[in-house]
Design an enzyme around this catalytic site. Structure first.
Site, mmCIF file in Angstrom:
data_model
loop_
_atom_site.group_PDB
_atom_site.id
_atom_site.type_symbol
_atom_site.label_atom_id
_atom_site.label_comp_id
_atom_site.label_asym_id
_atom_site.label_seq_id
_atom_site.Cartn_x
_atom_site.Cartn_y
_atom_site.Cartn_z
ATOM 1 N N ASP A 1 0.592 -1.180 -0.045
ATOM 2 C CA ASP A 1 -0.098 -0.108 0.133
ATOM 3 C C ASP A 1 0.660 1.477 0.190
ATOM 4 O OD1 ASP A 1 -2.895 0.605 0.075
ATOM 5 O OD2 ASP A 1 -2.176 1.304 1.956
ATOM 6 N N GLU B 1 0.300 -0.563 -5.281
ATOM 7 C CA GLU B 1 -0.407 0.559 -5.163
ATOM 8 C C GLU B 1 0.178 2.057 -6.134
ATOM 9 O OE1 GLU B 1 -3.778 3.092 -3.236
ATOM 10 O OE2 GLU B 1 -1.438 2.811 -1.921
ATOM 11 N N ASP C 1 -10.810 1.662 -0.594
ATOM 12 C CA ASP C 1 -10.557 2.853 -0.022
ATOM 13 C C ASP C 1 -11.827 3.747 -1.179
ATOM 14 O OD1 ASP C 1 -9.491 2.961 1.966
ATOM 15 O OD2 ASP C 1 -6.895 3.126 0.446
#
Length: 537
Positions: free
Chosen positions: A300, A352, A405
């Site tokens: 992430d 990401e 998200d």
């Protein structure tokens, strides 16, 4: 990361059904694997498994440990560490099938795990060999974690820098006193990790036996209130006197947050040449552990490894506003060379690569042939050459209808997408003969926009499935066609683990929601776009 075309579902363990208020490693997880197999899905993507005292799995008390709330109580019954009589207090707790009540669940599961630990102590001889093997192989992080959690419970103070001197500074004599004087509590925390690993390993082996690969998330940062920072203060940018962060992580103002974001997590001491090898070594251990319990790791906030937003603190060590921060170069290329040297080439990593990215971020990704991600929701608000529009995807990527998200597909279309995005999308999907129709363009488009209010999720699913991306991932919420009430996380909203409200990170599904026609369509698209084969790490 090379492999054949495949597809899968994004669903965190906590969102599974089950009788105890939260998804876990019990029978429902095995049923979910079977459903993936039934629909030819080869990937199950989950969120971080690490323990947290917040709702968010991205905020953890350890980068290495597992979350005790994910332990299956029914599996403990199967190995005689609990009996059905031990569940007599279940009626005192109020759960909800639609979402996790973290306050209720934490109290109940802690009560049950401590009952199981008491039974474990009485029957420890049955587990002696495997327990000793576990402690020996995991002790490089396990001892610190068990000590940290024990001290935190005894001190009743989550801020470790306010603990007594010997405990605060991780001194050997003070820690030995805790190990011996609080043996039961210390061993309880070891027990929860032992059981966690046993249950997770069994589930992962089962998933792999059905041809299902597990992708798991790894946050770049760790919490200040974690055993990692407490036990390894030298790895982080902390004040020497107070041991409080001298800077904290976050993100500058952007379209998602006008004021920016303060994550309030300490930042690695990347640029201290004497500390850098130690930071790298800690990361190597962390990634090696993650790759042991997962098939593929998704990192992430990848940009934080190339450069990080450093927010200063004031004289009282209170973080300043995100806008007061600055981008600082991280270890980048040197860091990945160290990882490859220790762990080998072609690491099964997904990064990401979202946010305010730079050429340097993309160069870092491509230099090491790392797999990036594409979010189809982002594809229609920019120019036709933007990387998120499906015709621009590349093979070495993972295409998503949305991540944890993002809004759900329905939520995005009905509540977040701008009108020009909708018009662009409608033009993108229309057949040539429809563009020749003589009716008023606005009327024609508005009719289609209205139709898509209830169907957009299937169009996005078909797009990611049909793209050239090696892996296509569908949020379960999108397969179900749910609106934003089922959204996993809205970064603009906070959550509170002491509350039993429906909030970020709490969504759960029930089996009747997954209808036969949904599974039929999913399987149809999976086969149509040649994603029913295996993928290789």
């Amino acid at each position: 990361m090379k492999g054949k075309r495949a597809s899968g579902i994004l669903l965190h363990i906590t969102s599974l059904p089950g009788p105890y208020g939260i998804g876990d490693f019990g029978d429902e997880a095995y049923s979910f694997v079977k459903m993936l197999h039934e629909t030819d899905q080869k990937v199950w993507q989950i969120l971080p498994l690490t323990p947290t005292e917040n709702c968010s799995p991205y905020s953890g008390t350890s980068a290495f440990a597992g979350h005790p709330l994910l332990i299956s109580l029914d599996k403990l019954v199967e190995i005689n560490l609990l009996s059905r009589d031990d569940f007599d207090e279940l009626s005192s707790f109020q759960f909800d099938d639609r979402y996790v009540k973290f306050n209720q669940v934490t109290k109940f599961k802690t009560l049950m795990l401590k009952k199981a630990f008491k039974n474990f102590q009485e029957r420890k001889h049955r587990f002696k060999e495997s327990l000793e093997e576990f402690i020996q192989s995991e002790n490089y992080w396990l001892d610190d974690y068990a000590l940290y959690m024990t001290i935190k419970e005894l001190q009743n103070n989550p801020i470790w820098s306010q603990w007594p001197h010997g405990l605060k500074y991780h001194e050997t004599e003070a820690l030995n006193e805790i190990r011996e004087g609080q043996r039961d509590l210390y061993e309880y925390y070891i027990f929860t990790q032992y059981i966690f690993q046993q249950q997770w390993s069994e589930l992962k082996i089962f998933a792999n036996s059905y041809g299902v690969t597990i992708i798991g998330d790894m946050p770049v940062y760790v919490d200040y209130g974690s055993s990692d920072v407490w036990a390894s203060t030298h790895l982080f940018q902390l004040d020497k006197d107070t041991l409080l962060p001298s800077v904290v992580s976050g993100f500058p103002p952007d379209d998602c947050s006008a004021e920016g974001q303060n994550w309030n997590m300490p930042i690695y001491d990347w640029n201290n040449e004497s500390k850098k090898p130690q930071v790298f070594n800690w990361w190597i251990k962390r990634l090696k552990k993650a790759l042991h319990i997962l098939d593929i790791v998704r990192i992430d906030h990848f940009r934080g490894l190339e450069s990080y937003w450093s927010i200063p603190v004031d004289e009282n060590f209170v973080p300043m506003k995100p806008i007061d921060g600055e981008w600082v170069k991280a270890a980048g290329v040197e860091f990945f060379h160290a990882l490859i040297s220790a762990l080998g080439k072609d690491l099964p990593l997904i990064v990401e690569d979202l946010g305010s990215l730079t050429t340097e971020t993309f160069d870092l990704r491509d230099q090491f042939n790392l797999t990036g991600i594409r979010i189809v929701q982002f594809g229609f608000g920019f120019y036709p050459d933007n990387m998120y529009r499906p015709h621009n995807y590349i093979q070495n990527s993972v295409a998503y209808t949305g991540t944890h998200d993002n809004p759900t597909a329905i939520g995005w279309w009905t509540k977040h997408a701008e009108h020009y995005e909708k018009k662009t999308f409608v033009t993108y999907i229309r057949s040539p003969e429809q563009l020749d129709e003589c009716c008023n363009e606005d009327d024609r488009d508005n009719g289609m926009i209205h139709f898509l209010n209830g169907q957009i999720h299937w169009y996005l699913i078909k797009m990611v499935m049909g793209s050239v991306a090696n892996i296509a991932i569908v949020q379960l919420q999108d397969l179900l066609g749910l609106d934003d009430e089922a959204r996993m996380n809205d970064p603009s909203l906070s959550s509170d683990a002491g509350s039993d409200s429906q909030q970020n990170w709490t969504w759960r599904y029930q089996w009747p929601m997954i209808q036969d026609h949904m599974k039929y369509k999913l399987k149809l698209y999976t086969r149509m776009f040649y994603r029913a084969g295996e993928i290789k790490k």
